[in-house]
Design an enzyme around this catalytic site. Structure first.
Site, PDB file in Angstrom:
ATOM      1  N   SER A  27       0.803  -1.223   0.000  1.00  0.00           N
ATOM      2  CA  SER A  27       0.000   0.000   0.000  1.00  0.00           C
ATOM      3  C   SER A  27       0.836   1.274   0.000  1.00  0.00           C
ATOM      4  CB  SER A  27      -0.934   0.019   1.217  1.00  0.00           C
ATOM      5  OG  SER A  27      -0.199   0.148   2.422  1.00  0.00           O
ATOM      6  N   LYS A 105       0.961   4.434   6.654  1.00  0.00           N
ATOM      7  CA  LYS A 105       0.349   5.327   5.671  1.00  0.00           C
ATOM      8  C   LYS A 105       1.009   6.707   5.781  1.00  0.00           C
ATOM      9  CE  LYS A 105      -2.837   2.148   4.843  1.00  0.00           C
ATOM     10  NZ  LYS A 105      -2.768   1.305   3.625  1.00  0.00           N
TER      11      LYS A 105
END
Length: 254
Positions: A27, A105
């Site tokens: 991700s 993230k």
């Protein structure tokens, strides 16, 4: 006795200074490698920057995901104390997969800011201003990017993966009771240095993404740079690990 001391020192360093993490998810490609078939990055997560401050837009952070977030990777939990201790040790040195509720993230917006997508060029905006995000890899098709506006509550963060089309981030959790945001108190630390594989060794950039004029400014805070304040705090965090190594070396030399 020596093993007990070493264990305590490792626990202190892991708790307060720096912790190694293995990146198993794609991700954050290609800032952090975690893709199938490649060598997953091992990163040092620095906890020092957030002793007296909070994450800022552009920081890559590791955090405990809300209970409304599904794991991005599946990890078999240990069945007994011995395998549990081995898993803990593996996670401490960054060779074992993280917990299922650990995520990495990039911070896009912080408390009080309003984030949405998109402007006329398909860019995410914060408080009406477009972000400069040169790190994005394989963005979501423009007709699927729209979200918001979302005003981030105080004490929470809006986070997104750099591999936009493969990241289950804040946008993917808009419907939960946190409106996709994560708690500042759940942040473990800042991803500071890629330490493995050696071919990718280097600092993880923290560009000032909300200052489009700074794009390309390099180490002074540009799109691909590392902010000077975080360079200093990263150094402090890494120094925190030195006593363990030095102590073990002195024991071997006796």
């Amino acid at each position: 006795m020596l093993l007990v001391v070493a264990f305590v020192l490792a626990l202190v360093v892991k708790t307060f200074f720096v912790q190694a993490f293995f990146i198993p998810s794609g991700s954050m490609e290609q800032t952090l490698h975690g893709c199938p078939g490649c060598t997953g990055d091992r990163v040092l997560v620095n906890k020092v920057p957030y002793w007296f401050g909070e994450p800022e837009p552009g920081d890559v952070v590791v955090f405990k995901g809300p209970d409304t977030w599904s794991p991005e990777v599946t990890v078999a939990e240990p069945g007994n104390a011995v395998t549990g201790a081995l898993l803990w040790l593996g996670r401490t040195v960054g060779v074992a997969p993280p917990s299922e509720d650990d995520f990495v993230k990039r911070v896009i917006a912080v408390g009080g800011q309003t984030v949405q997508c998109c402007d006329a060029e398909g860019r995410v905006t914060v408080d009406g201003e477009p972000l400069d995000e040169p790190y994005i890899f394989e963005n979501t098709p423009i007709d699927q990017r729209a979200f918001g506006p979302v005003t981030v509550p105080d004490g929470r963060l809006w986070v997104m993966g750099d591999h936009r089309s493969a990241s289950a981030d804040s946008k993917a959790h808009l419907g939960d009771r946190y409106s996709g945001t994560v708690g500042v108190d759940d942040v473990i630390g800042k991803a500071a240095v890629i330490v493995w594989p050696l071919s990718r060794f280097g600092f993880v950039g923290s560009p000032d993404i909300q200052d489009v004029d700074a794009a390309g400014a390099g180490v002074d805070g540009g799109a691909t740079g590392v902010r000077p304040d975080l360079l200093a705090s990263s150094a402090v965090g890494l120094v925190g690990a030195v006593p363990v190594v030095a102590w073990r070396r002195r024991r071997r030399d006796r």
